[in-house]
Design a protein around this motif. Structure first.
Motif, PDB file in Angstrom:
ATOM      1  N   GLU A 278     -27.689   9.988 -58.966  1.00  0.00           N
ATOM      2  CA  GLU A 278     -27.149   9.676 -57.641  1.00  0.00           C
ATOM      3  C   GLU A 278     -27.655   9.255 -56.097  1.00  0.00           C
ATOM      4  O   GLU A 278     -27.622   7.088 -55.651  1.00  0.00           O
ATOM      5  N   ASN A 279     -28.679   9.354 -56.307  1.00  0.00           N
ATOM      6  CA  ASN A 279     -29.725   9.379 -55.219  1.00  0.00           C
ATOM      7  C   ASN A 279     -30.578   8.101 -55.136  1.00  0.00           C
ATOM      8  O   ASN A 279     -31.086   7.429 -54.144  1.00  0.00           O
TER       9      ASN A 279
ATOM     10  N   ASP B  32     -16.162   7.964 -49.736  1.00  0.00           N
ATOM     11  CA  ASP B  32     -17.707   7.142 -50.192  1.00  0.00           C
ATOM     12  C   ASP B  32     -16.671   6.067 -51.249  1.00  0.00           C
ATOM     13  O   ASP B  32     -17.272   4.756 -50.348  1.00  0.00           O
TER      14      ASP B  32
ATOM     15  N   PHE C 285     -13.621   9.924 -56.457  1.00  0.00           N
ATOM     16  CA  PHE C 285     -13.756   9.737 -55.368  1.00  0.00           C
ATOM     17  C   PHE C 285     -13.966   9.765 -54.488  1.00  0.00           C
ATOM     18  O   PHE C 285     -12.492   9.993 -54.147  1.00  0.00           O
TER      19      PHE C 285
ATOM     20  N   THR D 100     -25.915   4.954 -56.111  1.00  0.00           N
ATOM     21  CA  THR D 100     -24.354   4.707 -56.669  1.00  0.00           C
ATOM     22  C   THR D 100     -23.687   6.440 -56.564  1.00  0.00           C
ATOM     23  O   THR D 100     -24.428   7.345 -55.710  1.00  0.00           O
ATOM     24  N   ARG D 101     -22.188   6.258 -56.849  1.00  0.00           N
ATOM     25  CA  ARG D 101     -21.736   7.774 -56.907  1.00  0.00           C
ATOM     26  C   ARG D 101     -21.400   7.592 -58.114  1.00  0.00           C
ATOM     27  O   ARG D 101     -19.995   7.009 -59.062  1.00  0.00           O
TER      28      ARG D 101
END
Length: 224
Positions: free
Chosen positions: A167-168, A120, A116, A172-173
């Motif tokens: 993700e958007n 983030d 990551f 989340t990532r």
């Protein structure tokens, strides 16, 4: 016959009784100062060690100051790199404001090791109830050769389009590292992202996953 026994006389000593006012007085309550965080563990220093995988060694060198600064200056946790053991070591200090900071910092460093971005991963220090969940493609479906390659391709999409869309939509990532997938986010959001990724692994087309995501995110927006 006369008895030779001498009568025993019992002496009684009169003790002056205490007045009720003296008996009623209690000792003053002790006033203890609140324990400092480092004293809660009997003053013992706590440690955490995070292993550094070989492929994250160079990124760690480049981003060391960005990792070191928030941990040492804001979270008040000592950090060092053990070059011999290839591990990042974390330790509490006497001025550490909260004992839970140690675990937050360990999670932050671990998230960076998983791939990551620092921008983030640093959210793990700032926000409570953020988690990292990891799973492998083979946990969902056993795929080999080209089938596995195509599944990884479906997960990321053209130029990462599918991954960014998930993700958007779910806030989340996601990190896709070969066959391992790591998701950073809140519990509910991780579940939505994981369901979408599992559908893609099982062979669903991206369009179908997008429409399902739109429905789920609309439902979430109504709830909150």
């Amino acid at each position: 016959m006369q008895s030779t026994e001498v009568p025993i006389s019992m002496e009684v000593e009169a003790v002056p009784s205490k007045s009720t006012t003296e008996v009623g007085i209690l000792p003053p309550k002790p006033l203890f100062e609140p324990l400092k965080p480092h004293e809660m563990n009997d003053g013992r220093v706590q440690f955490r060690k995070v292993s550094v995988p070989p492929h994250r060694y160079s990124p760690l060198k480049k981003a060391w100051m960005e990792i070191y600064t928030p941990i040492y200056e804001q979270m008040k946790i000592d950090i060092r790199m053990n070059l011999k053991a290839r591990k990042v070591e974390l330790k509490t200090r006497a001025d550490t404001p909260d004992i839970s900071n140690l675990q937050k910092c360990a999670d932050f460093v671990h998230a960076f090791m998983l791939g990551f971005d620092i921008i983030d991963a640093i959210a793990l220090l700032r926000v409570d109830e953020l988690y990292v969940e990891s799973f492998e493609i083979k946990d969902v479906k056993t795929l080999r050769g080209e089938h596995l390659s195509r599944a990884i391709g479906r997960l990321s999409g053209k130029a990462g389009k599918t991954k960014f869309a998930i993700e958007n939509a779910t806030k989340t990532r996601i990190v896709i590292a070969d066959t391992k997938i790591h998701i950073l986010g809140s519990f509910a959001n991780i579940k939505i992202a994981r369901d979408s990724l599992c559908s893609l692994i099982l062979g669903s087309p991206a369009g179908k996953v997008y429409s399902k995501l739109r429905a789920v995110t609309a439902r979430l927006a109504e709830r909150f």
